[in-house]
Scaffold this active site. Structure first.
Site, PDB file in Angstrom:
ATOM      1  N   CYS A 155       0.837  -1.093  -0.020  1.00 50.68           N
ATOM      2  CA  CYS A 155       0.111   0.109  -0.009  1.00 50.68           C
ATOM      3  C   CYS A 155       0.770   1.263  -0.015  1.00 50.68           C
ATOM      4  CB  CYS A 155      -0.899  -0.014   1.280  1.00 50.68           C
ATOM      5  SG  CYS A 155      -1.892  -1.445   1.209  1.00 50.68           S
ATOM      6  N   HIS A 295      -2.964   8.164   6.375  1.00 53.44           N
ATOM      7  CA  HIS A 295      -3.031   6.956   5.630  1.00 53.44           C
ATOM      8  C   HIS A 295      -4.583   6.565   6.002  1.00 53.44           C
ATOM      9  CE1 HIS A 295      -2.095   2.847   4.369  1.00 53.44           C
ATOM     10  NE2 HIS A 295      -2.872   2.417   5.424  1.00 53.44           N
ATOM     11  N   PHE A 391       1.376  -3.268   4.736  1.00 55.82           N
ATOM     12  CA  PHE A 391       1.883  -4.632   5.064  1.00 55.82           C
ATOM     13  C   PHE A 391       3.228  -4.879   4.637  1.00 55.82           C
ATOM     14  CE2 PHE A 391      -2.618  -7.165   4.963  1.00 55.82           C
ATOM     15  CZ  PHE A 391      -2.910  -6.356   5.981  1.00 55.82           C
TER      16      PHE A 391
END
Lengths: 404, 101
Positions: A155, A295, A391
């Site tokens: 991401c 985020h 991740f």
């Protein structure tokens, strides 16, 4: 060292096929989330996503030759269209540039040649699937001879791509770098996979309310599709051709938490380190930061840890900085999130408007910063941060400033 | 070995030109036998394979793509004219094309 400026940018998300359409809908606080249409999701625990509007299928033909289109996935086409629009906005004529000093760097997790892709052809399977397809097509379109490649850091991928593009220009290795990314993981296999990680919202009944960053009742993120492309250019190159400069990339930090493949470091320690490093890299002090595009994924842990990290870095000042989550409206666009959210941040600087965090109706008592709940706000921004976390422990923080 | 007539060559030429006009979205007037397929009209190497599949069906050719591949490696066809010439050889010699060297 060269200053790095932005001279063009474009977006495609669930909220629109152009930057202008996106901006109008973002400021209005609209949601792009709806029931999944790209495949039969009836057996999935999560049946909602923020898909690119179906009208895109009538748009790309104006930008891509049929032959090339047959060799691209839908999301590769979206990236290509975005690149064309960003180049158009920049006004750059590559025939007048030294093409060996023009590069393409994209953040790409996957080209999405999945079971959701229409009309699969064995003959084009590899061309559609190869991770470097998007950067290659853009390079081919403009006959650019500098490096073209993709970077994958989940991401944070396109935020990493922007960082690398910035470094290439800053160091004098390139004059122009097309940066960005695109992503779509709206397919059965990945929805099921994320459901098994308990990462996705399952509030299927009211899709537009499902992604609610910083809310007490947040229950995971909503997958979004999207593409974003920016034209990074050395200040010298932009000035030489009298280009309109939209903003300056002032610095960045990309770090690894080296902690866990999925979970963020406790209390947002890794996030805080990354923010601090980005401020130092960009020679920015905490009093200069006017806005943070968070985020803000709407997951229990990340929203909490991001808040803790901001407090740790900014102290009392944290309470005076508007912080908002674009993901509340366009979902989590995975590899494209970094660039899409930076484009929104730059647009916020240009327009003097902070986009809201929608669906923030029930605040989490633990999360007590100014998340710009539900309604956009006029706000002068000279300097802003854009955060991306992923991740694998990939963190990225980009610092962007009004060009003065 | 198939019998090649002037009519065969005309058929091949017409098919090849029509293919490139449609796939590369170019006007017929932009094409001639000297046209470079990749440099001039943004063609790609997959097009050659697609054309061979068309001709395999049309003339019921007995030839494996990998056999053609071996020949092409030594004799690349970069222009439309060269591609037509190679197609004629394939139709004429089929699998035996590799023995032409």
């Amino acid at each position: 060292m060269e200053r790095v400026v932005v001279t063009g940018m474009s977006l495609i998300t669930s909220l629109g096929l152009t930057l202008e359409e996106n901006w109008t809908n973002l400021v209005a606080g609209k949601s792009g989330v709806s029931k999944i249409t790209l495949f039969d999701a009836s057996e999935c625990e999560t049946r909602i996503a923020a898909e690119i509007p179906a009208s895109f299928d009538a748009l790309w033909g104006a930008y891509i030759k049929k032959r090339s289109a047959d060799q691209m996935t839908r999301i590769t086409k979206a990236c290509f269209v975005c690149a064309k629009e960003a180049v158009n906005q920049s006004g750059i004529n590559f025939e007048e540039q030294d093409k060996s000093r023009c590069a393409v760097i994209l953040g790409v997790v996957t080209t999405a040649n999945t079971s959701s892709e229409k009309n699969p052809q064995l003959q084009t399977r590899i061309l559609k699937s190869m991770n470097n397809a998007m950067s290659a097509w853009i390079s081919l379109e403009y006959k650019l001879e500098g490096p073209n490649f993709t970077v994958a850091s989940a991401c944070a991928s396109s935020a990493y791509a922007i960082s690398l593009g910035y470094e290439m220009i800053r160091s004098g290795a390139a004059d122009v770098v097309i940066v960005g990314g695109a992503d779509s993981i709206v397919n059965k296999e990945e929805i099921e996979g994320f459901n098994h990680l308990y990462a996705l919202s399952t509030e299927n009944d009211v899709p537009e309310k499902a992604t609610k960053p910083f809310s007490k009742n947040r229950d995971g993120f909503v997958i979004g599709e999207g593409a974003g492309v920016m034209i990074l250019e050395s200040e010298a190159s932009a000035k030489a051709r009298n280009a309109k400069i939209l903003a300056e990339i002032a610095g960045y930090a990309i770090t690894s938490e080296a902690y866990n493949i999925m979970a963020p470091m406790k209390d947002g320690e890794g996030i805080a380190k990354t923010i601090a490093k980005a401020l130092k890299n960009s020679q920015t002090n905490i009093a200069q930061v006017d806005y943070i595009n968070s985020h803000g994924s709407s997951t229990m842990l990340i929203d909490k840890y991001e808040t803790m990290a901001i407090k740790k870095v900014f102290g009392e000042r944290a309470y005076n900085i508007p912080i908002s989550s674009s993901k509340s409206m366009i979902g989590h666009t995975i590899g494209a999130a970094g660039v899409i959210e930076l484009v929104i941040t730059i647009q916020s600087i240009i327009k003097g408007i902070v986009t809201p965090t929608i669906n923030l109706d029930e605040p989490d008592p633990e999360l007590d910063l100014d998340y710009v709940p539900n309604v956009a706000r006029n706000h002068t921004i000279n300097c802003a941060l854009s955060n991306s976390f992923a991740f694998g422990g990939h963190n990225a923080v980009l610092v962007v400033k009004k060009y003065l | 070995m198939a019998k090649i007539t002037e009519n065969t060559r005309n058929e091949v030429k017409e098919t090849v030109y029509s293919f490139f006009i449609e796939e590369c979205e170019v006007d017929a007037s932009a094409l001639n036998d000297e046209t470079n397929i990749i440099r001039d009209i943004d063609g790609d190497s997959l097009m050659f394979l697609e054309l061979i599949e068309i001709f395999k069906k049309k003339y019921q050719l007995h030839i494996e793509l990998k056999t053609i591949g071996k020949y092409v490696v030594k004799h690349p066809a970069e222009t439309i004219g060269a591609l037509i010439d190679m197609t004629m050889l394939i139709i004429e010699h089929e699998d035996r094309i590799v023995n032409l060297d």
